[in-house]
Design a protein around this motif. Structure first.
Motif, PDB file in Angstrom:
ATOM      1  N   VAL A  55       0.842  -1.202   0.000  1.00 53.18           N
ATOM      2  CA  VAL A  55       0.000   0.000   0.000  1.00 53.18           C
ATOM      3  C   VAL A  55       0.873   1.247   0.000  1.00 53.18           C
ATOM      4  N   THR A  61       2.378   2.138  -3.269  1.00 54.72           N
ATOM      5  CA  THR A  61       1.474   2.722  -4.257  1.00 54.72           C
ATOM      6  C   THR A  61       1.717   4.229  -4.366  1.00 54.72           C
ATOM      7  N   PHE A  62       2.134   4.842  -3.254  1.00 53.79           N
ATOM      8  CA  PHE A  62       2.324   6.286  -3.228  1.00 53.79           C
ATOM      9  C   PHE A  62       3.814   6.624  -3.290  1.00 53.79           C
ATOM     10  N   PRO A  63       4.177   7.695  -4.003  1.00 56.26           N
ATOM     11  CA  PRO A  63       5.568   8.128  -3.996  1.00 56.26           C
ATOM     12  C   PRO A  63       5.979   8.495  -2.569  1.00 56.26           C
ATOM     13  N   ILE A  87       7.820  10.771  -1.342  1.00 59.06           N
ATOM     14  CA  ILE A  87       7.810  12.179  -0.929  1.00 59.06           C
ATOM     15  C   ILE A  87       6.421  12.572  -0.430  1.00 59.06           C
ATOM     16  N   LEU A  88       5.387  11.956  -1.004  1.00 64.23           N
ATOM     17  CA  LEU A  88       4.016  12.241  -0.573  1.00 64.23           C
ATOM     18  C   LEU A  88       3.789  11.719   0.843  1.00 64.23           C
ATOM     19  N   MET A  97       5.483  14.023   3.269  1.00 60.86           N
ATOM     20  CA  MET A  97       4.710  15.249   3.530  1.00 60.86           C
ATOM     21  C   MET A  97       3.554  14.968   4.471  1.00 60.86           C
ATOM     22  N   LEU A  98       2.907  13.831   4.247  1.00 60.19           N
ATOM     23  CA  LEU A  98       1.766  13.461   5.077  1.00 60.19           C
ATOM     24  C   LEU A  98       2.189  13.252   6.527  1.00 60.19           C
ATOM     25  N   GLY A 127       2.872  16.467   8.098  1.00 62.47           N
ATOM     26  CA  GLY A 127       1.635  17.158   8.461  1.00 62.47           C
ATOM     27  C   GLY A 127       1.033  16.609   9.741  1.00 62.47           C
ATOM     28  N   ILE A 128       1.002  15.275   9.852  1.00 59.35           N
ATOM     29  CA  ILE A 128       0.438  14.658  11.054  1.00 59.35           C
ATOM     30  C   ILE A 128       1.280  15.006  12.275  1.00 59.35           C
ATOM     31  N   THR A 149      13.634  19.108  -0.334  1.00 64.62           N
ATOM     32  CA  THR A 149      12.318  19.398  -0.914  1.00 64.62           C
ATOM     33  C   THR A 149      11.345  19.867   0.168  1.00 64.62           C
ATOM     34  N   LEU A 169       9.686  23.520   0.502  1.00 69.04           N
ATOM     35  CA  LEU A 169       8.240  23.744   0.511  1.00 69.04           C
ATOM     36  C   LEU A 169       7.784  24.457   1.787  1.00 69.04           C
ATOM     37  N   VAL A 192       7.872  23.195   4.925  1.00 70.56           N
ATOM     38  CA  VAL A 192       7.405  22.345   6.013  1.00 70.56           C
ATOM     39  C   VAL A 192       8.564  21.532   6.601  1.00 70.56           C
TER      40      VAL A 192
END
Lengths: 340, 301
Positions: free
Chosen positions: B131, B134-136, B138-139, B142-143, B146-147, B237, B241, B243
């Motif tokens: 799972v 499925t996502f890069p 870097i995403l 970032m998530l 954020g959390i 990165t 951005l 963050v």
């Protein structure tokens, strides 16, 4: 191998089974992502305090807690969350107080247009350069393209963007460096593709976003093509005296495209993710910029909505890539691939 | 046998000019970052020592008002760019190395346990990995950022920024380690030495970490090196951005973010030098990783 003689879109039991299996897997992934999004909303910070501010009375808080259903058992809350998501309700942004679904529909066209144009850029240029560098393997131009692409791969996305801004906006003054330019509203879809200014604004972000994918596709097509050109049927075609051009166009290129479709399809997913960086460099008003602002301001509903949306896109893309694979490769379609 | 293996690797190293050059570049930059407090001309974090009159001094020239000389120029606040970059590199490298360390510990442990135990542990870990893949990454980073920012009180976010960065990059990057270690473990655990250890009555923990792990170190090493380059870029990165590392304690990415603001006014050096340094680090680590992968690959020998 009876399946080989069928037409392109033959529906047989084997294929149906695999597609149902994929659909179930995808739904499971989406439910898991929805669970992460739900946990973020429920446990990262206090949703009531975030929505009302700290000056709210106890009574207000109790009313909102009840209205959000935060007193119910957690499984009930989760199911309600999923139900709301299914009806496209992502709650209200902590920072702006606007429904997140509205923010998304306002910003989604910007991101989709950017992603689409950079995907086309990456595909068209990647495939043609890949074919060119494979056919003219020893030419100086092909070698130059190959070595330049190595530099392109090691540059991080945001530096590519800044570099392009520096050259084409600051020094040469040819292209705009931020925003979407002029947009036209067609039936609720804000498009930048119909005005000159909108198209000019699209150039630098689209190149920034597509460059990495372009080099990837180019290198893939090149190595596949070199592989195919060594195959017997190509050499027989040459032996039969067919024209070089027609051999390349009718026999070699189509056979290199299968792996390209997989990679390109999966790369479409990363284009959407890397759009966050590109949108931030160019202040492009899409959902990526919305997401990174949400991370900065800890705007949880926006973050979880973005997460669900991106997961939905990724899962859909993976499904489509799988099906395209079925449609193109007869071996998988007939189930003969598994017997080998 | 151990010595022979090492000298073999070393032979491959000294006959490969790319590996030698990139390792020298990396070691020099790393040492410069490590000793930044001693070798840097000024202390960029000491706001009291900054002279605003020195702001925007171009590189290779003296300031027109104060006459102070800065090799690579200054930023808007009169901060010496060399010093800011040395300290920035320190943060970039530290975050990168610790994040890869976290990813490695997490991924190796999960991969070992999944491969060795099999069954539902294996199924859960590997589905989770699927799972996440499925996502890069870097995403994911970032998530997690954020959390993590949401879990920290707002006034402590800047102070915790480095820890949040390490956590988010580390958690986004464990999958590669876990998958590789798992598949190697599946192969190793059937071998005779593992069965012998089992017969001798060693505990599962000991078999996993004392017997299997030493045998699968080389792929882990390769992944760690390549991950380091990715982690350094991911850090840059996130900081770019806004963050990641805060402006009060800038990493190379933060410096590039600051530099971008002044690009339009013609102050290009604030952007260019940190960007070049970042590229140099990422490129040298990447090339080292490439060499290591080829050198440790038995198929290529």
């Amino acid at each position: 191998m009876a399946g080989n003689s069928h037409g392109l879109f033959v529906w047989n039991g084997h294929m149906a089974l695999i597609i149902i299996q994929r659909l179930l897997q995808s739904s499971l992934v989406l439910l898991l992502v929805a669970f992460v999004a739900f946990s973020m909303f429920r446990f990262v910070g206090d949703p009531v305090e975030n929505l009302l501010g700290q000056e709210a009375t106890l009574e207000d808080r109790a009313i909102l807690t009840e209205r959000l259903g935060l007193n119910d058992p957690l499984p009930v809350q989760y199911i309600r969350f999923v139900g709301k998501v299914l009806s496209w309700d992502f709650g209200v942004s902590y920072r702006t107080g606007v429904p997140v679904a509205d923010m998304i529909s306002e910003r989604l066209p910007a991101t989709l247009e950017l992603a689409l144009i950079s995907a086309i850029f990456a595909m068209v240029l990647g495939i043609s350069l890949g074919v060119y560098t494979a056919i003219n393997r020893r030419g100086w131009l092909a070698n130059f393209v190959m070595s330049t692409s190595l530099i392109g791969v090691s540059l991080p996305t945001f530096l590519i963007g800044i570099l392009l801004i520096w050259v084409f906006s600051v020094e040469l003054g040819w292209l705009p460096s931020f925003g979407r330019g002029e947009t036209t509203d067609i039936g609720g879809w804000d498009t930048g593709l119909l005005t000159i200014e909108g198209l000019r604004s699209l150039v630098l972000p689209a190149v920034t976003l597509g460059l990495y994918q372009m080099t990837l596709i180019m290198r893939l097509v090149r190595s596949e093509m070199l592989e195919v050109l060594r195959e017997d049927y190509i050499r027989f075609a040459f032996a039969r005296g067919l024209h070089t051009k027609s051999i390349h166009q009718r026999h070699a290129v189509p056979n290199t495209l299968l792996p390209v479709i997989t990679v390109a399809g999966l790369q479409l997913g990363s284009i959407i993710a890397f759009a966050i960086i590109t949108e931030s460099v160019f202040q492009w008003p899409g959902i990526g910029l919305m997401f990174i602002n949400a991370v900065y301001f800890v705007d949880i509903p926006v973050m979880s909505a973005y997460l669900i949306l991106v997961a939905l896109m990724f899962v859909t893309i993976n499904l489509i890539v799988d099906m395209a694979y079925f449609a193109i490769d007869p071996r998988i379609r007939s189930g003969a691939g598994g017997g080998k | 046998m151990g010595n022979w293996w090492q000298s073999d690797l070393f032979y491959s190293y000294r006959t490969n000019p790319v590996a030698v050059i990139s390792s020298v570049v990396f070691v020099v930059l790393g040492l410069a970052a490590l000793f930044a407090p001693w070798i840097s001309p000024t202390n960029p974090f000491d706001a009291g020592s900054l002279n605003l009159m020195n702001g925007f001094t171009p590189p290779f020239s003296a300031n027109q008002f104060t006459g102070d000389y800065f090799v690579l120029g200054t930023d808007d606040q009169g901060r010496d760019l060399v010093s800011a970059m040395l300290y920035g590199m320190r943060i970039s490298l530290m975050v990168g190395i610790l994040a890869v360390g976290l990813a490695m510990v997490l991924g190796v442990t999960l991969g070992l346990v999944a491969g060795y135990r099999g069954g539902w542990v294996d199924a859960v870990v590997m589905r989770l990995a699927d799972v996440q893949l499925t996502f890069p990454s870097i995403l994911i980073a970032m998530l997690v950022a954020g959390i993590a920012r949401g879990l920290v009180p707002p006034d402590q976010r800047e102070g915790m920024a480095t820890i949040i960065l390490i956590l988010s990059i580390g958690l986004s990057d464990w999958v590669q380690f876990a998958r590789t270690v798992r598949s190697s473990t599946l192969l190793e655990k059937e071998k005779e030495y593992v069965q012998a250890a089992r017969v001798l009555g060693r505990s599962h923990l000991a078999i996993m970490f004392r017997h299997i792990l030493p045998g699968i170190v080389s792929p882990v090493l390769v992944i760690a090196t390549i991950s380091l380059a990715l982690a350094i870029i991911a850090e840059a990165t996130l900081s770019f951005l806004g963050v990641g590392a805060p402006p009060t304690e800038p990493s190379l990415g933060t410096l590039i973010r600051i530099g971008q603001d002044f690009l339009f006014a013609g102050e290009w050096w604030i952007l260019l030098f940190p960007a070049l340094t970042l590229l140099l680090i990422a490129l040298s680590v990447n090339l080292l990783g490439d060499w290591l992968r080829d050198a440790l690959n038995p198929k290529l020998k």
